[in-house]
Design a protein around this motif. Sequence first.
Motif, PDB file in Angstrom:
ATOM      1  N   ALA A   1       9.868  23.026  47.272  1.00  0.00           N
ATOM      2  CA  ALA A   1      11.128  22.479  46.750  1.00  0.00           C
ATOM      3  C   ALA A   1      10.915  21.090  46.167  1.00  0.00           C
ATOM      4  O   ALA A   1      11.439  20.774  45.084  1.00  0.00           O
ATOM      5  CB  ALA A   1      12.174  22.438  47.861  1.00  0.00           C
TER       6      ALA A   1
ATOM      7  N   THR B   1      11.330  20.346  42.147  1.00  0.00           N
ATOM      8  CA  THR B   1      12.319  19.336  41.779  1.00  0.00           C
ATOM      9  C   THR B   1      11.674  18.249  40.930  1.00  0.00           C
ATOM     10  O   THR B   1      12.228  17.817  39.906  1.00  0.00           O
ATOM     11  CB  THR B   1      12.949  18.719  43.042  1.00  0.00           C
TER      12      THR B   1
ATOM     13  N   THR C   1      12.183  31.456  51.784  1.00  0.00           N
ATOM     14  CA  THR C   1      11.824  30.431  50.804  1.00  0.00           C
ATOM     15  C   THR C   1      12.989  30.164  49.861  1.00  0.00           C
ATOM     16  O   THR C   1      13.315  29.002  49.550  1.00  0.00           O
ATOM     17  CB  THR C   1      10.586  30.871  50.006  1.00  0.00           C
TER      18      THR C   1
ATOM     19  N   LEU D   1      14.998  26.589  49.148  1.00  0.00           N
ATOM     20  CA  LEU D   1      15.157  26.032  47.807  1.00  0.00           C
ATOM     21  C   LEU D   1      16.632  25.798  47.482  1.00  0.00           C
ATOM     22  O   LEU D   1      17.015  24.727  46.986  1.00  0.00           O
ATOM     23  CB  LEU D   1      14.543  26.967  46.765  1.00  0.00           C
TER      24      LEU D   1
ATOM     25  N   TYR E   1      18.030  22.876  49.593  1.00  0.00           N
ATOM     26  CA  TYR E   1      17.432  21.596  49.171  1.00  0.00           C
ATOM     27  C   TYR E   1      18.084  21.101  47.889  1.00  0.00           C
ATOM     28  O   TYR E   1      18.373  19.909  47.741  1.00  0.00           O
ATOM     29  CB  TYR E   1      15.938  21.803  48.971  1.00  0.00           C
ATOM     30  N   TRP E   2      18.320  22.001  46.957  1.00  0.00           N
ATOM     31  CA  TRP E   2      18.885  21.605  45.670  1.00  0.00           C
ATOM     32  C   TRP E   2      20.390  21.345  45.749  1.00  0.00           C
ATOM     33  O   TRP E   2      20.923  20.557  44.964  1.00  0.00           O
ATOM     34  CB  TRP E   2      18.610  22.687  44.627  1.00  0.00           C
TER      35      TRP E   2
ATOM     36  N   GLY F   1      20.200  23.762  40.299  1.00  0.00           N
ATOM     37  CA  GLY F   1      18.744  23.748  40.392  1.00  0.00           C
ATOM     38  C   GLY F   1      18.168  24.507  39.220  1.00  0.00           C
ATOM     39  O   GLY F   1      18.898  25.154  38.456  1.00  0.00           O
TER      40      GLY F   1
END
Length: 305
Positions: free
Chosen positions: A99, A103, A143, A147, A150-151, A179
């Motif tokens: 991530a 990013t 996963t 992601l 996190y975004w 994202g």
Amino acid sequence: MLLGLALPTFGTDAHVDGVVTFSRAAEELGYDSLWTGDRVLSPRSPSARYPSGNGVMPRVYENHMDPLTCLGFVAAHTERVRLGTSTLNGLWHAPLVLARTLTTLDVLSRGRLDVGLGLGWMPEEFTAAGVPWQGRGTRLDETLDVLEAYWANDEFSHRGRLFTVPETVVGLKPAQRPGPPVLLAAFTPAGLRRVARRADGWLPTGMPLDRLMAMWRSVLEDAERVGRDPEGLRMALRVNLRLTERSTGPDVFPGSGTLDQYIDYARAAAEAGVHELFVDFGQSPATLDERLDMAARFVESVRKG
């Protein structure tokens, strides 16, 4: 239909001058995107068949570059083209580290990143990466969970079957919100359902168009069943060009054929509703200049229609 090219990150042209020359030329020729694949091993006799052509892994993969490093480098040498992975084996990375890297790439490219993820096909690579071959679907789902969180959040934590992320502040955000688009390579019923339910799009490889569009319809129907807007999904079709001097028959093509056959295939794909098609000249013995000449002819002929 958008048109793209696979970067020369495999084989004899996988060097700094090859990558810079090719990426700049692609942008000048009017291509919309550049893509790179993922390889960490090149055994002489893999335990699994290569999932294309005659089942033998192309020897160009013996010389391979890191895909994410290359995309960061190409981002600094281009201005407009989108930059994608086809495909990145994200399962070899801890989700939080992945991530952060994705990013960073999206920020440094000013929002030009497309994240294409796959499950891989060679068990030996998973052994070398220290990641179990079994349970790859579960690992991919978790996963994707990391992601997305996190975004989307300024603070997040994650506790799953495979990964734990303690609570953390997330200050760096992608240029694309929420994202960068995530596209999945998938061919099994379970994989296609994951595209429909979780992804922004699908990354298939070249196949007869009637079969391709039938699979795509199943994705769209499944997306609608779970309450997603099918119009929000896109398909980016990868075509590995194995060029022959003479035309091949329908029992062989698009596995191999002439450049004119691939041009006609791309035109037909556009008419069928494919959103994006990108070609890989990397499995041809041609020189870099010859590949760029073919790339120029390809984009001009397809767009001329």
